[in-house]
Design a protein around this motif. Structure first.
Motif, PDB file in Angstrom:
ATOM      1  N   LEU A  67      40.528  22.717  -1.764  1.00  0.00           N
ATOM      2  CA  LEU A  67      40.410  23.500  -0.540  1.00  0.00           C
ATOM      3  C   LEU A  67      39.039  23.309   0.099  1.00  0.00           C
ATOM      4  O   LEU A  67      38.933  23.115   1.326  1.00  0.00           O
ATOM      5  CB  LEU A  67      40.637  24.978  -0.861  1.00  0.00           C
ATOM      6  CG  LEU A  67      40.475  25.961   0.303  1.00  0.00           C
ATOM      7  CD1 LEU A  67      41.494  25.660   1.395  1.00  0.00           C
ATOM      8  CD2 LEU A  67      40.611  27.401  -0.181  1.00  0.00           C
ATOM      9  N   TYR A  68      38.003  23.354  -0.711  1.00  0.00           N
ATOM     10  CA  TYR A  68      36.649  23.144  -0.190  1.00  0.00           C
ATOM     11  C   TYR A  68      36.530  21.758   0.445  1.00  0.00           C
ATOM     12  O   TYR A  68      35.960  21.603   1.532  1.00  0.00           O
ATOM     13  CB  TYR A  68      35.642  23.299  -1.330  1.00  0.00           C
ATOM     14  CG  TYR A  68      34.221  22.994  -0.941  1.00  0.00           C
ATOM     15  CD1 TYR A  68      33.419  23.967  -0.345  1.00  0.00           C
ATOM     16  CD2 TYR A  68      33.670  21.728  -1.161  1.00  0.00           C
ATOM     17  CE1 TYR A  68      32.113  23.676   0.022  1.00  0.00           C
ATOM     18  CE2 TYR A  68      32.371  21.441  -0.803  1.00  0.00           C
ATOM     19  CZ  TYR A  68      31.592  22.417  -0.211  1.00  0.00           C
ATOM     20  OH  TYR A  68      30.301  22.130   0.155  1.00  0.00           O
ATOM     21  N   THR A  69      37.088  20.746  -0.213  1.00  0.00           N
ATOM     22  CA  THR A  69      37.022  19.382   0.313  1.00  0.00           C
ATOM     23  C   THR A  69      37.812  19.248   1.615  1.00  0.00           C
ATOM     24  O   THR A  69      37.338  18.648   2.582  1.00  0.00           O
ATOM     25  CB  THR A  69      37.567  18.394  -0.732  1.00  0.00           C
ATOM     26  OG1 THR A  69      36.802  18.509  -1.936  1.00  0.00           O
ATOM     27  CG2 THR A  69      37.496  16.970  -0.222  1.00  0.00           C
ATOM     28  N   ALA A  70      39.011  19.830   1.642  1.00  0.00           N
ATOM     29  CA  ALA A  70      39.883  19.703   2.816  1.00  0.00           C
ATOM     30  C   ALA A  70      39.284  20.367   4.045  1.00  0.00           C
ATOM     31  O   ALA A  70      39.559  19.952   5.179  1.00  0.00           O
ATOM     32  CB  ALA A  70      41.254  20.303   2.515  1.00  0.00           C
ATOM     33  N   PHE A 127      33.869  16.912  -4.234  1.00  0.00           N
ATOM     34  CA  PHE A 127      34.441  17.113  -5.559  1.00  0.00           C
ATOM     35  C   PHE A 127      33.360  17.282  -6.624  1.00  0.00           C
ATOM     36  O   PHE A 127      33.648  17.759  -7.719  1.00  0.00           O
ATOM     37  CB  PHE A 127      35.358  15.949  -5.928  1.00  0.00           C
ATOM     38  CG  PHE A 127      36.799  16.217  -5.623  1.00  0.00           C
ATOM     39  CD1 PHE A 127      37.661  16.676  -6.598  1.00  0.00           C
ATOM     40  CD2 PHE A 127      37.296  16.013  -4.342  1.00  0.00           C
ATOM     41  CE1 PHE A 127      38.993  16.933  -6.313  1.00  0.00           C
ATOM     42  CE2 PHE A 127      38.630  16.258  -4.048  1.00  0.00           C
ATOM     43  CZ  PHE A 127      39.480  16.728  -5.034  1.00  0.00           C
ATOM     44  N   GLN A 128      32.132  16.892  -6.295  1.00  0.00           N
ATOM     45  CA  GLN A 128      31.029  17.050  -7.231  1.00  0.00           C
ATOM     46  C   GLN A 128      30.108  18.213  -6.868  1.00  0.00           C
ATOM     47  O   GLN A 128      29.019  18.326  -7.426  1.00  0.00           O
ATOM     48  CB  GLN A 128      30.209  15.754  -7.293  1.00  0.00           C
ATOM     49  CG  GLN A 128      30.967  14.575  -7.870  1.00  0.00           C
ATOM     50  CD  GLN A 128      30.152  13.303  -7.881  1.00  0.00           C
ATOM     51  OE1 GLN A 128      29.192  13.154  -7.131  1.00  0.00           O
ATOM     52  NE2 GLN A 128      30.519  12.367  -8.741  1.00  0.00           N
ATOM     53  N   VAL A 129      30.524  19.068  -5.952  1.00  0.00           N
ATOM     54  CA  VAL A 129      29.656  20.158  -5.517  1.00  0.00           C
ATOM     55  C   VAL A 129      29.338  21.071  -6.700  1.00  0.00           C
ATOM     56  O   VAL A 129      30.223  21.461  -7.466  1.00  0.00           O
ATOM     57  CB  VAL A 129      30.312  20.950  -4.363  1.00  0.00           C
ATOM     58  CG1 VAL A 129      31.602  21.617  -4.794  1.00  0.00           C
ATOM     59  CG2 VAL A 129      29.333  21.967  -3.796  1.00  0.00           C
ATOM     60  N   MET A 186      34.506  25.743  -9.105  1.00  0.00           N
ATOM     61  CA  MET A 186      34.844  24.351  -8.831  1.00  0.00           C
ATOM     62  C   MET A 186      34.974  23.589 -10.146  1.00  0.00           C
ATOM     63  O   MET A 186      34.575  24.075 -11.208  1.00  0.00           O
ATOM     64  CB  MET A 186      33.771  23.707  -7.947  1.00  0.00           C
ATOM     65  CG  MET A 186      33.490  24.462  -6.672  1.00  0.00           C
ATOM     66  SD  MET A 186      34.881  24.472  -5.526  1.00  0.00           S
ATOM     67  CE  MET A 186      34.204  25.439  -4.168  1.00  0.00           C
ATOM     68  N   LEU A 187      35.497  22.385 -10.084  1.00  0.00           N
ATOM     69  CA  LEU A 187      35.692  21.610 -11.295  1.00  0.00           C
ATOM     70  C   LEU A 187      34.374  21.346 -12.009  1.00  0.00           C
ATOM     71  O   LEU A 187      34.298  21.420 -13.238  1.00  0.00           O
ATOM     72  CB  LEU A 187      36.389  20.287 -10.957  1.00  0.00           C
ATOM     73  CG  LEU A 187      37.881  20.374 -10.627  1.00  0.00           C
ATOM     74  CD1 LEU A 187      38.410  18.994 -10.244  1.00  0.00           C
ATOM     75  CD2 LEU A 187      38.666  20.924 -11.807  1.00  0.00           C
TER      76      LEU A 187
END
Length: 291
Positions: free
Chosen positions: A74-77, A225-227, A245-246
């Motif tokens: 969601l953050y990326t999109a 994706f690395q945030v 986040m991941l």
């Protein structure tokens, strides 16, 4: 000729050796080590227990992992398209002759120079629910106070806003360089044909910026994706797991819960996701260029 080519090849290998050594020590070897740890159960000390695919099987049943993956997606999109549009808009504006253009360029690019932790500390103060500047501005407008730290959606919006603030400057600089590489005579011919600003933007500028946009999309997706830093400082993954986040989940699993084998498995899954998305974007862009 054969001796000359051999000397040239040896010289090339000699010049490349330092970079290859740095890559091998700090990139390739850690990647191999993480993959190896992902098949083990270890706390970082003592004897590790080989579990094979056990960590990956645990991931499939881990609801927090899937929530973190959804949050990251969601953050990326949201953040990547916003950064692209804002960066292009700033580049188009600052590509023109205007008073203070150099100062405005520096102001837009400044967050990209400041460390992510410093920017996150500033943002955490700005989005503070009680004393933050953002709520102080929103309250007279009848839009506040907003619970930036205690509600999930506002917390995610604050992260997106800070990500946009940090990423805008880099996108602007790259787009500026690309805009200045478009031949001027193309715009002059369009104006002679009576094309409007919007027609010129749609038919000349945006297609000419296609490779640049592709590059920024790939970089933006990887970075999103690395945030880690802004999430760790501003929300810590909360409230609950609303902004986990991941990368932050892998960090907390590996260094706070000391489940380093499981954290390594999460890292490997993240690596494969980013690799797959990069390859997909590359194939889509390659097909577009061929068409």
């Amino acid at each position: 000729m054969r001796g000359r080519r051999g000397r040239e090849a040896a010289a090339g290998l000699l010049f490349a050796a330092p970079a290859v050594a740095v890559f091998a020590v700090f990139m390739f070897w850690p990647l191999i080590r993480v993959v190896w740890l992902s098949f083990q159960q270890t706390r970082g000390f003592g004897i590790a227990k080989w579990v094979g695919l056990g960590n990956y099987q645990d991931i499939l049943a881990d609801t927090v992992f899937w929530r973190a993956l959804l949050n990251t997606a969601l953050y990326t999109a949201v953040s990547v398209p916003l950064c692209l549009v804002a960066g292009l808009a700033a580049a188009l504006l600052l590509n023109r002759a205007m008073p203070g253009r150099g100062l405005f360029r520096a102001v837009f690019y400044l967050p990209a120079v400041i460390s992510g932790v410093s920017s996150a500390i500033i943002a955490a103060w700005m989005f503070n629910e009680d004393l933050g500047v953002v709520n102080k501005v929103l309250e007279p407008l009848g839009l506040g106070p907003v619970h930036w730290q205690s509600e999930g959606m506002p917390a995610m919006l604050s992260l997106v806003a800070v990500g946009l603030w940090i990423g805008l400057g880099f996108n602007m600089v790259v787009y500026l360089a690309a805009l200045q590489g478009i031949p001027r005579h193309v715009y002059e011919a369009a104006r002679c044909d009576g094309a409007s600003w919007w027609q010129t933007l749609r038919s000349i500028t945006i297609p000419s910026l296609g490779p640049t946009t592709f590059f920024l999309v790939v970089i933006g997706v990887i970075n999103s994706f690395q945030v880690f830093d802004i999430v760790y400082v501003m929300t810590g993954g909360g409230p609950g797991n609303a902004t986990t986040m991941l990368v932050t989940y892998a960090y907390s699993t590996g260094f706070e819960q000391r489940q380093q084998g499981y954290a390594s498995a999460i890292g490997v899954v993240l690596y494969l996701i980013v690799l797959a998305m990069t390859l997909l974007q590359w194939r889509v862009n390659k097909r577009r260029d061929v068409a």
